[in-house]
Design an enzyme around this catalytic site. Structure first.
Site, mmCIF file in Angstrom:
data_model
loop_
_atom_site.group_PDB
_atom_site.id
_atom_site.type_symbol
_atom_site.label_atom_id
_atom_site.label_comp_id
_atom_site.label_asym_id
_atom_site.label_seq_id
_atom_site.Cartn_x
_atom_site.Cartn_y
_atom_site.Cartn_z
ATOM 1 N N HIS A 298 0.839 -1.209 0.000
ATOM 2 C CA HIS A 298 0.000 0.000 0.000
ATOM 3 C C HIS A 298 0.871 1.255 0.000
ATOM 4 O O HIS A 298 0.604 2.210 -0.729
ATOM 5 C CB HIS A 298 -0.892 0.033 1.252
ATOM 6 C CG HIS A 298 -1.877 -1.087 1.364
ATOM 7 N ND1 HIS A 298 -1.807 -2.038 2.365
ATOM 8 C CD2 HIS A 298 -2.969 -1.415 0.626
ATOM 9 C CE1 HIS A 298 -2.814 -2.891 2.236
ATOM 10 N NE2 HIS A 298 -3.535 -2.544 1.186
ATOM 11 N N LYS B 225 -0.957 -6.252 -8.140
ATOM 12 C CA LYS B 225 -1.316 -7.469 -7.394
ATOM 13 C C LYS B 225 -2.742 -7.896 -7.719
ATOM 14 O O LYS B 225 -3.033 -9.079 -7.856
ATOM 15 C CB LYS B 225 -1.173 -7.163 -5.895
ATOM 16 C CG LYS B 225 -1.942 -8.060 -4.957
ATOM 17 C CD LYS B 225 -1.067 -9.207 -4.524
ATOM 18 C CE LYS B 225 -1.823 -10.239 -3.720
ATOM 19 N NZ LYS B 225 -2.894 -9.764 -2.890
ATOM 20 N N ASP B 226 -3.660 -6.917 -7.810
ATOM 21 C CA ASP B 226 -5.051 -7.199 -8.170
ATOM 22 C C ASP B 226 -5.247 -6.790 -9.628
ATOM 23 O O ASP B 226 -5.908 -5.802 -9.944
ATOM 24 C CB ASP B 226 -5.996 -6.440 -7.246
ATOM 25 C CG ASP B 226 -5.839 -6.880 -5.798
ATOM 26 O OD1 ASP B 226 -6.574 -7.780 -5.376
ATOM 27 O OD2 ASP B 226 -4.950 -6.348 -5.105
HETATM 28 P P1 AMP Z 1 -6.541 -3.860 -0.442
HETATM 29 O O1 AMP Z 1 -6.362 -3.043 0.792
HETATM 30 O O2 AMP Z 1 -6.035 -5.262 -0.320
HETATM 31 O O3 AMP Z 1 -7.908 -3.748 -1.022
HETATM 32 O O4 AMP Z 1 -5.563 -3.223 -1.501
HETATM 33 C C1 AMP Z 1 -5.581 -1.847 -1.788
HETATM 34 C C2 AMP Z 1 -4.687 -1.561 -2.954
HETATM 35 O O5 AMP Z 1 -3.364 -2.003 -2.658
HETATM 36 C C3 AMP Z 1 -5.110 -2.304 -4.230
HETATM 37 O O6 AMP Z 1 -4.925 -1.442 -5.355
HETATM 38 C C4 AMP Z 1 -4.164 -3.465 -4.267
HETATM 39 O O7 AMP Z 1 -3.929 -3.953 -5.571
HETATM 40 C C5 AMP Z 1 -2.913 -2.848 -3.683
HETATM 41 N N1 AMP Z 1 -2.017 -3.875 -3.152
HETATM 42 C C6 AMP Z 1 -2.333 -4.874 -2.285
HETATM 43 N N2 AMP Z 1 -1.267 -5.667 -2.065
HETATM 44 C C7 AMP Z 1 -0.259 -5.158 -2.820
HETATM 45 C C8 AMP Z 1 1.108 -5.535 -3.041
HETATM 46 N N3 AMP Z 1 1.645 -6.598 -2.445
HETATM 47 N N4 AMP Z 1 1.843 -4.778 -3.873
HETATM 48 C C9 AMP Z 1 1.311 -3.698 -4.487
HETATM 49 N N5 AMP Z 1 0.040 -3.287 -4.327
HETATM 50 C C10 AMP Z 1 -0.743 -4.011 -3.510
#
Ligand code: AMP
Length: 284
Positions: A28, A140-141
């Protein structure tokens, strides 16, 4: 939130947002730095969005730790942390939504029906609340980023979609807020995902271009391991989320999902292939 953004925009400031569900990690924070590189102000949202969780998924137990998250953001020069309530984001309940048909049934959408409807519904609300010029997402997503970019184009949102690279632990596991669910044995077995992706990358570099064969190599590497329940392993063209017709060429998304006990993990590699040249790449 809207008043803050309107005031900042009227002063000519360029606003970048990083939407998250909290339990922030280095992945993040890397997106915060990507946003800061092209924006005057960076805003982070923290919202565990109920509409993107299916029945029986981990909405209730998803980690919530606003204090620790605010501390993590404190060192990053973030101007605003927007952490709305469910009632603020869904003032008339959860029925009125924005849906993008493209890609929503492929990959993760097959096992999580309704998931991407929830994602586009919350992201469209975040755009209206936060009024960004730029929104940064993690590769990642990958499917989520492609669907959000599609939504932005289809709905004419005046927002630029920007991607940040996947941040990994030292041993290759992609960072995820859900990694804290893993017990030590599951944490070890979680490497099966990144290893399966690496295995297919090696085959690509060795000259394999047959989409079916690449996919079976990945499937083979992801399956047959006790405690790892594969959901999918695909080798697809990111433009369609379907396999290339005869041989892989141009941009290639290799993506997988698997369950380790109750924890569902995803990971991917993206390559650009030109003749014999195979390079890791960003999706866009
Ligand atoms: P989340 O809080 O899991 O919904 O993720 C929020 C954002 O962070 C999304 O755009 C994800 O793709 C990104 N994200 C989550 N894990 C990673 C990672 N390991 N590397 C880069 N971005 C990430």
């Amino acid at each position: 939130m809207q008043a803050w953004s309107e005031s900042a925009r009227s002063r000519g400031l360029r606003l970048g947002i990083v939407p998250t569900m909290g339990k922030l990690h280095e992945g993040h924070l890397s997106l915060v730095r990507v946003a800061a590189s092209s924006c005057d102000r960076v805003l982070v949202s923290i919202f565990v969005n109920p509409t993107q969780f299916g029945p029986g998924e981990d909405y209730e137990k998803y980690p919530r730790c606003l204090e620790a998250d605010l501390n993590a953001l404190a060192g990053e020069g973030v101007s605003v942390c927007f952490a709305p309530s469910v009632a603020e984001m869904y003032p008339h309940g959860q029925a009125d939504n924005l849906t993008v048909e493209w890609g929503k049934k492929a990959l993760c959408g097959a096992g999580r029906p309704g998931h991407f409807d929830g994602v586009t519904s919350v992201v469209s609300r975040l755009y209206n609340a936060m009024q960004p010029h730029v929104a940064v997402y993690g590769q990642k997503d990958a499917q989520q980023a492609l669907i959000i970019r599609r939504m932005t184009e289809s709905m004419l949102f005046p927002v630029k979609t920007v991607l940040g690279a996947i941040v990994r632990e030292r041993d290759g596991l992609a960072m995820s807020s859900r990694n804290i669910y893993l017990d030590p044995a599951e944490r070890e077995r979680a490497l099966t995902l990144s290893r399966a992706l690496t295995r297919v990358g090696e085959s690509l570099r060795a000259g394999e271009r047959d989409p079916g064969r690449l996919q079976s190599i990945g499937n083979g590497a992801l399956s047959g391991i006790d405690g790892v329940e594969p959901e999918y392993f695909v080798v697809v063209d990111p433009a369609t989320l379907a396999p290339h017709e005869n041989k892989v060429d141009g941009l290639l998304l290799i993506a997988c999902a698997a369950k380790l006990g109750k924890t569902r993990l995803i990971d991917n590699h993206v390559y650009r292939i030109q003749g014999d040249d195979v390079r890791e790449s960003m999706l866009f």
